[in-house]
Scaffold this active site. Structure first.
Site, PDB file in Angstrom:
ATOM      1  CB  THR A 131       3.242  -7.685   4.077  1.00  0.00           C
ATOM      2  OG1 THR A 131       4.221  -6.701   4.402  1.00  0.00           O
ATOM      3  CG2 THR A 131       3.068  -7.737   2.575  1.00  0.00           C
TER       4      THR A 131
ATOM      5  CG  LEU B 148       3.626 -12.609   2.181  1.00  0.00           C
ATOM      6  CD1 LEU B 148       2.131 -12.467   1.902  1.00  0.00           C
ATOM      7  CD2 LEU B 148       4.433 -11.812   1.168  1.00  0.00           C
ATOM      8  CG  ASP B 149       7.822  -8.234   6.289  1.00  0.00           C
ATOM      9  OD1 ASP B 149       8.570  -9.226   6.416  1.00  0.00           O
ATOM     10  OD2 ASP B 149       8.188  -7.160   5.789  1.00  0.00           O
ATOM     11  NE  ARG B 150       1.583  -9.692  14.328  1.00  0.00           N
ATOM     12  CZ  ARG B 150       1.659  -9.906  15.632  1.00  0.00           C
ATOM     13  NH1 ARG B 150       2.844  -9.878  16.232  1.00  0.00           N
ATOM     14  NH2 ARG B 150       0.580 -10.154  16.344  1.00  0.00           N
TER      15      ARG B 150
ATOM     16  NE  ARG C  75       8.464  -3.127   6.519  1.00  0.00           N
ATOM     17  CZ  ARG C  75       8.614  -3.739   7.679  1.00  0.00           C
ATOM     18  NH1 ARG C  75       8.632  -5.073   7.739  1.00  0.00           N
ATOM     19  NH2 ARG C  75       8.741  -3.035   8.790  1.00  0.00           N
TER      20      ARG C  75
END
Length: 298
Positions: free
Chosen positions: A138, A134-136, A235
């Protein structure tokens, strides 16, 4: 090794020129060589930002990168599900999944090693147990493999698009359709390398489906299901239809008032088959309190 700057190199930064000539090495590694005095320009130490001139003689003494290994750190974790093979973590926004890009501690992997000890080694010593990311900024549910066999079975489910991943996203603007599907390839942005883009004909195939959950004056809350797991996929896709995720200024979202300090993107649910017996498991992460309260304020 000795390199000679050509006319086309004139005016380039030293680290840029070396990265172009030595693409097998990362720019950060080259910058480390320069910092450590392993790069000489006309026999003298140089700076990474120094401009190269045609005819400059550049001596480079490549150094081996130090071996990297994640270490345990006593960082609290919220566990949503656990069995003999798999653990599902409720990752908070702001936590990086594994080391990289200047982040070497405080990651989810550091916390996992402290909590569980040995994990799957399929992903290497820097990413033990990590099957997906997962993105930082998120938050939400993320699966971790405890052993190699479980990792391989889960990876096969992800690559075979058998894992259901559902997110909650608050986006700018009024999304006109009650539901929709975005199917656009995703590639690295050729101009801004920190971004991805869905505006090129080339790239890796990706699709995202959404449905409207709630409408506000200036925002729309969406449930988003993705069938592929490309970098920044949700995104990028939502920005490509004119509705960037709230808080995501990298992809065109305006600054928020009051500020949120993260993206309004949350990995809400994941459904997979348990490696040990193929039973279907569904794990849900509730919307974090900071997102719920911010949404109510608007």
């Amino acid at each position: 090794m000795r390199l000679t700057a050509e006319s086309g190199d004139s005016g380039k930064r030293l680290d840029h020129m070396l990265h172009q000539r030595l693409p097998a090495f990362s720019r950060s590694r080259i910058q480390r060589w320069i910092h450590d005095g392993l790069v000489l320009v006309n026999g003298a130490p140089a700076r990474a930002s120094q401009q190269v001139r045609a005819g400059d003689h550049i001596d480079v003494e490549p150094a081996e990168a130090p071996p990297l290994r994640a270490v345990p750190e006593a960082i609290p974790l919220s566990v949503l599900y656990e069995d003999q093979d798999v653990v599902a973590i409720d990752k908070p926004a702001g936590m990086v999944v594994h080391a990289g890009a200047g982040v070497h501690s405080g990651t989810l992997v550091n916390a996992l090693l402290h909590r569980f000890g040995a994990l799957s080694g399929v992903g290497g010593t820097l990413r033990p147990g990590i099957v997906h990311r997962l993105d930082r900024y998120t938050s939400g549910v993320l699966l971790v493999a405890k052993n190699d066999a479980a990792h391989q079975r889960l990876a096969a489910q992800f690559s075979g698009r058998q894992v259901e991943k559902v997110y909650l996203a608050l986006v700018h603007g009024n999304v006109m359709q009650e539901s929709g599907r975005i199917e656009r390839p995703i590639a690295r942005d050729p101009v801004r390398r920190t971004r991805m883009t869905a505006r090129l004909a080339e790239g890796r195939a990706a699709w995202s489906e959404y449905r409207v959950l709630r409408r506000f004056a200036r925002f729309t809350l969406l449930e988003v299901r993705i069938g592929t797991g490309r970098t920044h996929q949700i995104r990028v896709h939502l920005s490509s239809i004119g509705h960037p995720v709230a808080g995501d200024t990298l992809y065109g979202a305006p600054r928020l008032a009051p500020p949120l300090g993260r993206y309004f993107l949350h990995a809400h649910r994941i459904r997979f088959r348990r490696p040990s017996d193929d039973q279907e498991i569904s794990v849900v992460s509730p919307l974090p309190a900071e997102l719920d309260s911010w949404m109510e304020r608007i």
